[in-house]
Design a protein around this motif. Sequence first.
Motif, PDB file in Angstrom:
ATOM      1  N   MET A   1     -43.703 -25.208  -9.506  1.00 37.14           N
ATOM      2  CA  MET A   1     -43.922 -23.902  -8.874  1.00 37.14           C
ATOM      3  C   MET A   1     -43.627 -23.944  -7.369  1.00 37.14           C
ATOM      4  SD  MET A   1     -48.033 -23.473  -8.516  1.00 37.14           S
ATOM      5  CE  MET A   1     -49.009 -24.501  -7.396  1.00 37.14           C
ATOM      6  N   LEU A   2     -43.574 -25.135  -6.778  1.00 41.07           N
ATOM      7  CA  LEU A   2     -43.305 -25.274  -5.354  1.00 41.07           C
ATOM      8  C   LEU A   2     -41.811 -25.354  -5.043  1.00 41.07           C
ATOM      9  CD1 LEU A   2     -46.024 -27.881  -4.249  1.00 41.07           C
ATOM     10  CD2 LEU A   2     -46.144 -25.374  -4.166  1.00 41.07           C
ATOM     11  N   PHE A   3     -40.965 -25.390  -6.068  1.00 40.92           N
ATOM     12  CA  PHE A   3     -39.521 -25.537  -5.855  1.00 40.92           C
ATOM     13  C   PHE A   3     -39.026 -24.404  -4.959  1.00 40.92           C
ATOM     14  CE2 PHE A   3     -35.056 -25.936  -6.653  1.00 40.92           C
ATOM     15  CZ  PHE A   3     -34.870 -27.267  -6.993  1.00 40.92           C
ATOM     16  N   SER A   4     -38.345 -24.776  -3.857  1.00 44.08           N
ATOM     17  CA  SER A   4     -37.979 -23.790  -2.836  1.00 44.08           C
ATOM     18  C   SER A   4     -36.579 -24.065  -2.293  1.00 44.08           C
ATOM     19  CB  SER A   4     -38.987 -23.853  -1.684  1.00 44.08           C
ATOM     20  OG  SER A   4     -38.831 -25.075  -0.963  1.00 44.08           O
ATOM     21  N   SER A   5     -36.223 -23.314  -1.250  1.00 46.81           N
ATOM     22  CA  SER A   5     -34.928 -23.505  -0.602  1.00 46.81           C
ATOM     23  C   SER A   5     -34.796 -24.918  -0.039  1.00 46.81           C
ATOM     24  CB  SER A   5     -34.742 -22.482   0.523  1.00 46.81           C
ATOM     25  OG  SER A   5     -35.779 -22.587   1.480  1.00 46.81           O
ATOM     26  N   MET A   6     -35.911 -25.528   0.352  1.00 47.69           N
ATOM     27  CA  MET A   6     -35.871 -26.905   0.849  1.00 47.69           C
ATOM     28  C   MET A   6     -35.413 -27.857  -0.249  1.00 47.69           C
ATOM     29  SD  MET A   6     -38.823 -29.203   2.702  1.00 47.69           S
ATOM     30  CE  MET A   6     -39.942 -29.108   1.297  1.00 47.69           C
ATOM     31  N   ASP A   7     -35.963 -27.689  -1.469  1.00 44.10           N
ATOM     32  CA  ASP A   7     -35.548 -28.537  -2.591  1.00 44.10           C
ATOM     33  C   ASP A   7     -34.064 -28.362  -2.874  1.00 44.10           C
ATOM     34  OD1 ASP A   7     -38.192 -29.683  -3.920  1.00 44.10           O
ATOM     35  OD2 ASP A   7     -38.614 -27.620  -3.371  1.00 44.10           O
ATOM     36  N   ARG A   8     -33.604 -27.117  -2.886  1.00 45.34           N
ATOM     37  CA  ARG A   8     -32.188 -26.863  -3.161  1.00 45.34           C
ATOM     38  C   ARG A   8     -31.311 -27.476  -2.083  1.00 45.34           C
ATOM     39  NH1 ARG A   8     -34.520 -22.024  -5.005  1.00 45.34           N
ATOM     40  NH2 ARG A   8     -34.372 -21.071  -2.931  1.00 45.34           N
ATOM     41  N   ARG A   9     -31.711 -27.343  -0.833  1.00 44.64           N
ATOM     42  CA  ARG A   9     -30.889 -27.837   0.274  1.00 44.64           C
ATOM     43  C   ARG A   9     -30.709 -29.349   0.216  1.00 44.64           C
ATOM     44  NH1 ARG A   9     -29.366 -26.149   5.547  1.00 44.64           N
ATOM     45  NH2 ARG A   9     -29.049 -27.930   6.954  1.00 44.64           N
ATOM     46  N   VAL A  10     -31.764 -30.072  -0.129  1.00 54.54           N
ATOM     47  CA  VAL A  10     -31.671 -31.539  -0.117  1.00 54.54           C
ATOM     48  C   VAL A  10     -31.230 -32.114  -1.464  1.00 54.54           C
ATOM     49  CG1 VAL A  10     -33.361 -31.730   1.738  1.00 54.54           C
ATOM     50  CG2 VAL A  10     -34.135 -31.895  -0.632  1.00 54.54           C
ATOM     51  N   GLY A  11     -30.941 -31.233  -2.443  1.00 53.33           N
ATOM     52  CA  GLY A  11     -30.362 -31.705  -3.693  1.00 53.33           C
ATOM     53  C   GLY A  11     -31.339 -32.107  -4.773  1.00 53.33           C
ATOM     54  N   HIS A  12     -32.555 -31.575  -4.723  1.00 55.76           N
ATOM     55  CA  HIS A  12     -33.509 -31.858  -5.800  1.00 55.76           C
ATOM     56  C   HIS A  12     -33.098 -31.119  -7.068  1.00 55.76           C
ATOM     57  CE1 HIS A  12     -37.047 -32.752  -2.802  1.00 55.76           C
ATOM     58  NE2 HIS A  12     -36.030 -33.606  -2.700  1.00 55.76           N
ATOM     59  N   VAL A  13     -33.248 -31.769  -8.207  1.00 54.30           N
ATOM     60  CA  VAL A  13     -33.013 -31.116  -9.488  1.00 54.30           C
ATOM     61  C   VAL A  13     -34.326 -30.800 -10.197  1.00 54.30           C
ATOM     62  CG1 VAL A  13     -30.739 -32.123  -9.799  1.00 54.30           C
ATOM     63  CG2 VAL A  13     -32.726 -33.315 -10.720  1.00 54.30           C
ATOM     64  N   ARG A  14     -35.432 -31.320  -9.684  1.00 52.89           N
ATOM     65  CA  ARG A  14     -36.742 -31.047 -10.292  1.00 52.89           C
ATOM     66  C   ARG A  14     -37.856 -31.436  -9.337  1.00 52.89           C
ATOM     67  NH1 ARG A  14     -35.115 -35.791 -12.011  1.00 52.89           N
ATOM     68  NH2 ARG A  14     -33.905 -34.977 -13.734  1.00 52.89           N
ATOM     69  N   ARG A  15     -39.042 -30.904  -9.609  1.00 51.81           N
ATOM     70  CA  ARG A  15     -40.295 -31.433  -9.107  1.00 51.81           C
ATOM     71  C   ARG A  15     -41.111 -31.798 -10.338  1.00 51.81           C
ATOM     72  NH1 ARG A  15     -41.029 -29.890  -3.466  1.00 51.81           N
ATOM     73  NH2 ARG A  15     -43.189 -30.588  -3.638  1.00 51.81           N
TER      74      ARG A  15
END
Length: 227
Positions: free
Chosen positions: A131-145
């Motif tokens: 639920m915390l997945f945000s623009s920060m995750d997308r920017r740094v290349g996260h595919v999941r939390r």
Amino acid sequence: MALNSGSENLEVMREAEKYMTYVGNLVAASIPKSGEIIEFGAGNGTQTIFVGIDRDRLVCVESDQRMQAVLAGLEFAVVGDLTELQEHKYAGAYSINCLEHIEDDCSILKQIHTKLESDSQLVIYVPALPMLFSSMDRRVGHVRRYTKKSLRSVLEKSGYSISEIRYVDSLGVLVTLIFKILRNQSGLPSRSSVKLYDKFVFPVSKIIDRVTGRLVGKNLFAVASKI
């Protein structure tokens, strides 16, 4: 993986000395005190330094060539891939904020498994709560939390027995939600906000974690053994 953005994020996190020290100590306390250790996804060595394992015991695995050069400049042994590690077995391994970048995290965990001695420790630290997945995750290349359930599942599928799994940084959940609600399109917190959080909020968060660690937190910490 968004390598340039990931590097930017690591540079910003240098401002969070209390947080980085805490994570480093947390990981170091669960790593064997003798024998060679693998760090998977060492980045530019920012967190590696805070873990503090002797350089003659540590080999860093990092795929980005620019970050490999930085690690080599810091006098860490570094290889680009798990397949480049020496044939002998290692006493333990750890990975901090890396698995979330990898589509097939189970495959990587299985590869690490083949490099470890029997009963040796694997320590994992990753971002938590989808639920915390945000623009920060997308920017740094996260595919999941991760959730406790999903992290436990992938570790067990990969051949590990879990001795500890808990959430870290409870107040970080609230701060990350605010970041997400405000829709910071840059995807990166400012250096000043990181400094303020590190100085005033994170010390309180550590105390609250003693009560909430089984329930909620911005990150997950796990210790597992090869079986």
